[in-house]
Design a protein around this motif. Sequence first.
Motif, PDB file in Angstrom:
ATOM      1  N   VAL A 190       1.244   6.733   7.119  1.00 56.06           N
ATOM      2  CA  VAL A 190       0.176   7.295   6.287  1.00 56.06           C
ATOM      3  C   VAL A 190      -0.749   8.107   7.179  1.00 56.06           C
ATOM      4  CG1 VAL A 190       0.210   5.405   4.593  1.00 56.06           C
ATOM      5  CG2 VAL A 190      -1.374   5.293   6.537  1.00 56.06           C
ATOM      6  N   ILE A 227      -3.622  -0.361   6.018  1.00 53.29           N
ATOM      7  CA  ILE A 227      -3.626   1.090   6.255  1.00 53.29           C
ATOM      8  C   ILE A 227      -3.616   1.365   7.755  1.00 53.29           C
ATOM      9  CG2 ILE A 227      -5.030   3.191   6.045  1.00 53.29           C
ATOM     10  CD1 ILE A 227      -3.458   2.395   3.498  1.00 53.29           C
ATOM     11  N   ASN A 228      -4.397   0.619   8.521  1.00 55.62           N
ATOM     12  CA  ASN A 228      -4.405   0.805   9.975  1.00 55.62           C
ATOM     13  C   ASN A 228      -3.015   0.546  10.553  1.00 55.62           C
ATOM     14  OD1 ASN A 228      -7.119   1.353   9.766  1.00 55.62           O
ATOM     15  ND2 ASN A 228      -7.785  -0.622  10.578  1.00 55.62           N
ATOM     16  N   GLN A 251      -7.681  -2.090   4.362  1.00 52.44           N
ATOM     17  CA  GLN A 251      -7.923  -1.281   5.558  1.00 52.44           C
ATOM     18  C   GLN A 251      -7.024  -1.721   6.706  1.00 52.44           C
ATOM     19  OE1 GLN A 251     -10.237   1.526   5.793  1.00 52.44           O
ATOM     20  NE2 GLN A 251      -8.686   1.766   7.401  1.00 52.44           N
ATOM     21  N   VAL A 257       0.831  -1.210   0.000  1.00 56.06           N
ATOM     22  CA  VAL A 257       0.000   0.000   0.000  1.00 56.06           C
ATOM     23  C   VAL A 257       0.865   1.260   0.000  1.00 56.06           C
ATOM     24  CG1 VAL A 257      -2.050  -1.097   0.971  1.00 56.06           C
ATOM     25  CG2 VAL A 257      -0.445   0.020   2.491  1.00 56.06           C
ATOM     26  N   VAL A 273      -9.220   3.805   0.291  1.00 54.64           N
ATOM     27  CA  VAL A 273      -9.033   2.366   0.541  1.00 54.64           C
ATOM     28  C   VAL A 273      -9.696   1.539  -0.568  1.00 54.64           C
ATOM     29  CG1 VAL A 273      -9.604   0.478   2.115  1.00 54.64           C
ATOM     30  CG2 VAL A 273      -8.625   2.611   3.015  1.00 54.64           C
ATOM     31  N   ILE A 315      -6.083   8.544   1.583  1.00 55.78           N
ATOM     32  CA  ILE A 315      -4.935   8.131   2.380  1.00 55.78           C
ATOM     33  C   ILE A 315      -3.698   8.628   1.649  1.00 55.78           C
ATOM     34  CG2 ILE A 315      -3.701   6.183   3.402  1.00 55.78           C
ATOM     35  CD1 ILE A 315      -6.638   6.504   4.377  1.00 55.78           C
ATOM     36  N   SER A 361      -4.913  10.044   6.995  1.00 55.77           N
ATOM     37  CA  SER A 361      -6.166  10.292   6.274  1.00 55.77           C
ATOM     38  C   SER A 361      -6.342  11.785   6.109  1.00 55.77           C
ATOM     39  CB  SER A 361      -7.357   9.751   7.081  1.00 55.77           C
ATOM     40  OG  SER A 361      -7.284   8.362   7.188  1.00 55.77           O
ATOM     41  N   ALA A 421      -0.806   3.435   9.543  1.00 53.46           N
ATOM     42  CA  ALA A 421      -1.165   4.643  10.301  1.00 53.46           C
ATOM     43  C   ALA A 421      -0.624   4.559  11.724  1.00 53.46           C
ATOM     44  CB  ALA A 421      -2.678   4.836  10.304  1.00 53.46           C
TER      45      ALA A 421
END
Length: 157
Positions: free
Chosen positions: A90, A81-82, A78, A51, A63, A104, A92, A85
């Motif tokens: 990354v 991404i979590n 997701q 990602v 996403v 993102i 939002s 993050a």
Amino acid sequence: MSETGRDPAPGAPTDRLGEVFDLVGPLYRRAYRKVEQDAPIEGLPVGVRAVLNMLREHGPMTVPQMGRAQALSRQFVQRMINDAAARHLVESVPNPAHKRSSLIRLTEEGRAAIDAVIDRERAVLRRIGGDLTDAEITACLRVLSRLLRHLDDIDMD
């Protein structure tokens, strides 16, 4: 069998494409293991790397866009991404095109992390591909791109 009801001749494009598939699986798995092995350097699991690289190449995305681009479930993306993050790689940001689906984007830390991974990977690839010609690599990319494009359009039943 071919449309004529006969098996294609040995070495026909169908057989050769089968050879490509036979190589792509092990290649992917070995590359995956290598990325995971080297993960302690940047601490990036292969899914997070994917990602981050997508954001590096395409800029901010949602996403769902990332999931479609990589043929991955939105839920898997997701989770990646979590994870990214939580590592401050990354963030939002508001999406002017869609209120409920944030964009993102990479943070500076995220860009530095993915750049380091890509630089390390390219150093390895320079050692591996030194005797391959540009024409050979172009042909390989053409074949793999065509297979990828057409697999989405084919009903495998």
